[in-house]
Write a protein that holds these residues in place. Structure first.
Motif, PDB file in Angstrom:
ATOM      1  N   GLY A 197     -13.482 -19.115  -9.093  1.00  0.00           N
ATOM      2  CA  GLY A 197     -12.652 -19.683 -10.146  1.00  0.00           C
ATOM      3  C   GLY A 197     -11.934 -18.666 -10.999  1.00  0.00           C
ATOM      4  O   GLY A 197     -11.350 -19.019 -12.025  1.00  0.00           O
ATOM      5  N   GLY A 198     -11.983 -17.398 -10.583  1.00  0.00           N
ATOM      6  CA  GLY A 198     -11.341 -16.340 -11.360  1.00  0.00           C
ATOM      7  C   GLY A 198     -12.331 -15.626 -12.265  1.00  0.00           C
ATOM      8  O   GLY A 198     -13.536 -15.866 -12.217  1.00  0.00           O
ATOM      9  N   ASN A 199     -11.815 -14.750 -13.118  1.00  0.00           N
ATOM     10  CA  ASN A 199     -12.678 -13.977 -14.010  1.00  0.00           C
ATOM     11  C   ASN A 199     -12.354 -14.196 -15.485  1.00  0.00           C
ATOM     12  O   ASN A 199     -12.762 -13.408 -16.339  1.00  0.00           O
ATOM     13  CB  ASN A 199     -12.602 -12.483 -13.667  1.00  0.00           C
ATOM     14  N   ILE A 200     -11.612 -15.261 -15.781  1.00  0.00           N
ATOM     15  CA  ILE A 200     -11.307 -15.618 -17.167  1.00  0.00           C
ATOM     16  C   ILE A 200     -11.851 -17.013 -17.431  1.00  0.00           C
ATOM     17  O   ILE A 200     -11.562 -17.963 -16.694  1.00  0.00           O
ATOM     18  CB  ILE A 200      -9.802 -15.577 -17.447  1.00  0.00           C
ATOM     19  N   CYS A 201     -12.646 -17.151 -18.475  1.00  0.00           N
ATOM     20  CA  CYS A 201     -13.325 -18.403 -18.796  1.00  0.00           C
ATOM     21  C   CYS A 201     -12.602 -19.119 -19.940  1.00  0.00           C
ATOM     22  O   CYS A 201     -12.040 -18.472 -20.833  1.00  0.00           O
ATOM     23  CB  CYS A 201     -14.773 -18.128 -19.192  1.00  0.00           C
ATOM     24  N   THR A 202     -12.644 -20.450 -19.909  1.00  0.00           N
ATOM     25  CA  THR A 202     -12.020 -21.220 -20.979  1.00  0.00           C
ATOM     26  C   THR A 202     -12.950 -21.414 -22.173  1.00  0.00           C
ATOM     27  O   THR A 202     -12.562 -22.023 -23.170  1.00  0.00           O
ATOM     28  CB  THR A 202     -11.573 -22.597 -20.461  1.00  0.00           C
ATOM     29  N   VAL A 210     -16.750 -19.358 -13.598  1.00  0.00           N
ATOM     30  CA  VAL A 210     -16.354 -19.487 -14.995  1.00  0.00           C
ATOM     31  C   VAL A 210     -16.139 -20.976 -15.260  1.00  0.00           C
ATOM     32  O   VAL A 210     -16.066 -21.785 -14.335  1.00  0.00           O
ATOM     33  CB  VAL A 210     -15.047 -18.712 -15.271  1.00  0.00           C
ATOM     34  N   ASP A 211     -16.041 -21.363 -16.532  1.00  0.00           N
ATOM     35  CA  ASP A 211     -15.661 -22.739 -16.874  1.00  0.00           C
ATOM     36  C   ASP A 211     -14.158 -22.876 -16.727  1.00  0.00           C
ATOM     37  O   ASP A 211     -13.403 -21.997 -17.151  1.00  0.00           O
ATOM     38  CB  ASP A 211     -16.072 -23.063 -18.311  1.00  0.00           C
ATOM     39  N   ARG A 212     -13.732 -23.986 -16.116  1.00  0.00           N
ATOM     40  CA  ARG A 212     -12.307 -24.238 -15.937  1.00  0.00           C
ATOM     41  C   ARG A 212     -11.914 -25.558 -16.590  1.00  0.00           C
ATOM     42  O   ARG A 212     -11.530 -26.516 -15.946  1.00  0.00           O
ATOM     43  CB  ARG A 212     -11.962 -24.240 -14.443  1.00  0.00           C
ATOM     44  N   ASP A 213     -12.035 -25.586 -17.926  1.00  0.00           N
ATOM     45  CA  ASP A 213     -11.655 -26.773 -18.690  1.00  0.00           C
ATOM     46  C   ASP A 213     -10.148 -26.998 -18.687  1.00  0.00           C
ATOM     47  O   ASP A 213      -9.669 -28.016 -19.192  1.00  0.00           O
ATOM     48  CB  ASP A 213     -12.140 -26.643 -20.140  1.00  0.00           C
ATOM     49  N   ASP A 214      -9.404 -26.054 -18.102  1.00  0.00           N
ATOM     50  CA  ASP A 214      -7.942 -26.144 -18.099  1.00  0.00           C
ATOM     51  C   ASP A 214      -7.395 -26.994 -16.966  1.00  0.00           C
ATOM     52  O   ASP A 214      -6.222 -27.363 -16.991  1.00  0.00           O
ATOM     53  CB  ASP A 214      -7.346 -24.738 -17.995  1.00  0.00           C
ATOM     54  N   VAL A 215      -8.215 -27.321 -15.955  1.00  0.00           N
ATOM     55  CA  VAL A 215      -7.731 -28.124 -14.834  1.00  0.00           C
ATOM     56  C   VAL A 215      -8.299 -29.531 -14.918  1.00  0.00           C
ATOM     57  O   VAL A 215      -9.360 -29.755 -15.511  1.00  0.00           O
ATOM     58  CB  VAL A 215      -8.074 -27.472 -13.479  1.00  0.00           C
ATOM     59  N   VAL A 251     -17.989 -12.430 -20.380  1.00  0.00           N
ATOM     60  CA  VAL A 251     -16.838 -12.780 -19.552  1.00  0.00           C
ATOM     61  C   VAL A 251     -15.635 -13.028 -20.464  1.00  0.00           C
ATOM     62  O   VAL A 251     -15.751 -13.650 -21.520  1.00  0.00           O
ATOM     63  CB  VAL A 251     -17.133 -14.033 -18.699  1.00  0.00           C
ATOM     64  N   THR A 252     -14.464 -12.549 -20.054  1.00  0.00           N
ATOM     65  CA  THR A 252     -13.253 -12.679 -20.854  1.00  0.00           C
ATOM     66  C   THR A 252     -12.886 -14.145 -21.065  1.00  0.00           C
ATOM     67  O   THR A 252     -12.927 -14.956 -20.136  1.00  0.00           O
ATOM     68  CB  THR A 252     -12.079 -11.962 -20.163  1.00  0.00           C
ATOM     69  N   THR A 253     -12.533 -14.487 -22.307  1.00  0.00           N
ATOM     70  CA  THR A 253     -12.077 -15.833 -22.641  1.00  0.00           C
ATOM     71  C   THR A 253     -10.563 -15.843 -22.751  1.00  0.00           C
ATOM     72  O   THR A 253      -9.964 -14.918 -23.295  1.00  0.00           O
ATOM     73  CB  THR A 253     -12.675 -16.290 -23.978  1.00  0.00           C
ATOM     74  N   GLY A 254      -9.934 -16.892 -22.204  1.00  0.00           N
ATOM     75  CA  GLY A 254      -8.482 -16.975 -22.305  1.00  0.00           C
ATOM     76  C   GLY A 254      -7.922 -18.076 -21.446  1.00  0.00           C
ATOM     77  O   GLY A 254      -8.574 -19.100 -21.225  1.00  0.00           O
ATOM     78  N   HIS A 255      -6.697 -17.871 -20.963  1.00  0.00           N
ATOM     79  CA  HIS A 255      -6.012 -18.851 -20.126  1.00  0.00           C
ATOM     80  C   HIS A 255      -6.061 -18.349 -18.682  1.00  0.00           C
ATOM     81  O   HIS A 255      -5.320 -17.426 -18.323  1.00  0.00           O
ATOM     82  CB  HIS A 255      -4.567 -19.036 -20.592  1.00  0.00           C
ATOM     83  N   PRO A 256      -6.884 -18.963 -17.837  1.00  0.00           N
ATOM     84  CA  PRO A 256      -7.040 -18.476 -16.455  1.00  0.00           C
ATOM     85  C   PRO A 256      -5.786 -18.704 -15.623  1.00  0.00           C
ATOM     86  O   PRO A 256      -4.967 -19.592 -15.907  1.00  0.00           O
ATOM     87  CB  PRO A 256      -8.206 -19.316 -15.924  1.00  0.00           C
ATOM     88  N   ALA A 257      -5.669 -17.918 -14.569  1.00  0.00           N
ATOM     89  CA  ALA A 257      -4.622 -18.136 -13.579  1.00  0.00           C
ATOM     90  C   ALA A 257      -4.961 -19.393 -12.774  1.00  0.00           C
ATOM     91  O   ALA A 257      -6.114 -19.847 -12.784  1.00  0.00           O
ATOM     92  CB  ALA A 257      -4.522 -16.921 -12.659  1.00  0.00           C
ATOM     93  N   PRO A 258      -4.000 -19.975 -12.081  1.00  0.00           N
ATOM     94  CA  PRO A 258      -4.305 -21.133 -11.236  1.00  0.00           C
ATOM     95  C   PRO A 258      -5.397 -20.806 -10.229  1.00  0.00           C
ATOM     96  O   PRO A 258      -5.540 -19.658  -9.801  1.00  0.00           O
ATOM     97  CB  PRO A 258      -2.971 -21.410 -10.542  1.00  0.00           C
ATOM     98  N   LEU A 259      -6.165 -21.808  -9.850  1.00  0.00           N
ATOM     99  CA  LEU A 259      -7.208 -21.610  -8.857  1.00  0.00           C
ATOM    100  C   LEU A 259      -6.583 -21.153  -7.545  1.00  0.00           C
ATOM    101  O   LEU A 259      -5.515 -21.635  -7.136  1.00  0.00           O
ATOM    102  CB  LEU A 259      -7.989 -22.909  -8.646  1.00  0.00           C
ATOM    103  N   ASP A 260      -7.249 -20.225  -6.884  1.00  0.00           N
ATOM    104  CA  ASP A 260      -6.746 -19.638  -5.642  1.00  0.00           C
ATOM    105  C   ASP A 260      -7.133 -20.518  -4.461  1.00  0.00           C
ATOM    106  O   ASP A 260      -8.316 -20.626  -4.132  1.00  0.00           O
ATOM    107  CB  ASP A 260      -7.327 -18.235  -5.480  1.00  0.00           C
TER     108      ASP A 260
END
Length: 268
Positions: free
Chosen positions: A43-48, A89-94, A56-65
């Protein structure tokens, strides 16, 4: 370090793979690799989310690969793993919070590695049962979701996850017949009585496996350590947990969620 552990390390380096074992500087990586086990984060390396214990870095993740499921499956195959642990990571953005991506990863690993057993350490999916059900339907051998700490401290340690929501997720897993697993960190200011209450909460909903480790502050911005627990106290909690009915309890200062994970598949 055993021969198998050396082979895993060399394969990771040669294929430029990313594992929690190395990126998290886990103290148990040599032992786990020696048993043919490794942990991947999807799910990437940026968590929501921004839990106070986590680095783990918090921010706006890139789209899922979309290529990630096959990449992870091929990595497991390249490492010749007997057991794999997948976390994210948590992906509350999708829209589906990453649930369908989880399913694709699990299915790809099973397809490419039919003899490899699997544990998935999932987020809470905001407590949405239809999303948890998707992961359950993919049938990994163990589904883990960490409480992280006792009820009283949960809101101050975790950013969005709720203690009762996590119990609800774990109950749904346990009710499905899949091995349900959870873990907590000590040293955040919890009391012995609260630790025992947490054990009871997990047993009531059918959780079979529990991990208990020492919280270590990763950076100055994270929540501080209130206490370093003595090794013999961890041993006491292990004994108590087994007496309470857990099938397996990993308890020690260096214990992390995936420690001895390959053994937990057998504890059904």
């Amino acid at each position: 370090m055993g021969q198998l552990s050396v082979e895993v390390m060399n394969t990771i380096r040669n294929n430029q793979l990313n594992t929690i074992c190395t990126s998290g500087r886990c103290p148990n990586q040599g032992e786990c690799w020696g048993c043919g086990t490794a942990t991947f984060m999807i799910g990437g390396n940026i968590c929501t989310r921004s839990c106070r214990f986590c680095n783990v870095t918090t921010g706006h993740p890139a789209p899922l690969d979309p290529a990630e499921p096959e990449h992870v499956a091929e990595s497991v195959k390249a490492l010749k793993l007997k057991h794999v642990v997948i976390t994210s990571v948590d992906r509350d953005d999708v829209e589906d919070l990453g649930a369908s991506h989880w399913v694709k990863v699990i299915e790809a690993i099973k397809r490419e590695n039919p003899n490899t057993t699997m544990e998935v350490l999932i987020p809470d999916f905001q407590g949405r049962p239809e999303l948890v059900a998707q992961v359950i339907a993919a049938r990994p051998e163990v589904i883990s979701h960490n409480l992280e700490t006792v009820r009283r401290l949960s809101d101050s340690v975790r950013s969005r996850a709720k203690y009762d929501t996590s119990l609800k997720v774990l109950k749904q897993i346990a009710d499905s017949g899949i091995v349900a697993k959870s873990g907590i960190m000590l040293g955040l200011g919890e009391t012995p009585e609260e630790i025992l209450e947490t054990m009871d909460d997990l047993r009531v909903i059918g959780c079979r496996v529990m991990t208990i480790g020492q919280y270590l502050q990763p950076t100055a911005k994270n929540i501080k350590v209130e206490e370093y627990i003595r090794p013999e106290v961890f041993e006491e909690y292990k004994t108590i947990g087994l007496e309470k009915g857990f099938s397996f309890v990993e308890s020690g200062p260096l214990v992390r969620s995936s420690y001895h994970a390959e053994r937990h598949v057998l504890r059904k």
